[in-house]
Design a protein around this motif. Structure first.
Motif, PDB file in Angstrom:
ATOM      1  N   UNK A   1     -12.842 -50.272  42.057  1.00 58.87           N
ATOM      2  CA  UNK A   1     -13.286 -49.530  40.876  1.00 58.87           C
ATOM      3  C   UNK A   1     -12.272 -48.465  40.473  1.00 58.87           C
ATOM      4  N   UNK A   2     -11.700 -47.774  41.453  1.00 57.42           N
ATOM      5  CA  UNK A   2     -10.693 -46.746  41.178  1.00 57.42           C
ATOM      6  C   UNK A   2      -9.449 -47.358  40.543  1.00 57.42           C
ATOM      7  N   UNK A   3      -9.010 -48.510  41.084  1.00 59.05           N
ATOM      8  CA  UNK A   3      -7.822 -49.171  40.537  1.00 59.05           C
ATOM      9  C   UNK A   3      -8.075 -49.690  39.124  1.00 59.05           C
ATOM     10  N   UNK A   4      -9.246 -50.245  38.871  1.00 53.85           N
ATOM     11  CA  UNK A   4      -9.585 -50.722  37.531  1.00 53.85           C
ATOM     12  C   UNK A   4      -9.578 -49.553  36.547  1.00 53.85           C
ATOM     13  N   UNK A   5     -10.108 -48.428  36.977  1.00 53.44           N
ATOM     14  CA  UNK A   5     -10.122 -47.239  36.115  1.00 53.44           C
ATOM     15  C   UNK A   5      -8.694 -46.774  35.823  1.00 53.44           C
ATOM     16  N   UNK A   6      -7.834 -46.731  36.836  1.00 54.14           N
ATOM     17  CA  UNK A   6      -6.446 -46.311  36.627  1.00 54.14           C
ATOM     18  C   UNK A   6      -5.697 -47.267  35.701  1.00 54.14           C
ATOM     19  N   UNK A   7      -5.871 -48.562  35.921  1.00 53.80           N
ATOM     20  CA  UNK A   7      -5.194 -49.542  35.070  1.00 53.80           C
ATOM     21  C   UNK A   7      -5.700 -49.416  33.635  1.00 53.80           C
TER      22      UNK A   7
END
Length: 65
Positions: A49-55
């Protein structure tokens, strides 16, 4: 006095010994990698979820520039 001398000599030899150091370093690197893999495995949903938000933020930023 000779026992103390022998003990200090043994400590100096142990401190200067480097034969097993490379193997120890490899084991330490493997241990750190295993700990990181366990942390990722146990927290995969949060990390994803954190990586999806950053991307998403990077893509949104790119659209404006």
């Amino acid at each position: 006095m000779s026992k103390l001398f022998n003990f200090t000599n043994s400590l100096k030899k142990f401190h200067q010994e480097e034969r097993g150091l490379e193997a120890l370093q490899v084991v330490m690197i493997i241990a750190v990698a295993a700990i990181i893999m366990l942390l990722i495995k146990n927290n995969y949903e949060k990390i994803r979820d954190w990586m999806v938000k950053l991307v998403g933020q990077v893509v949104a930023f790119d659209k404006f520039n």
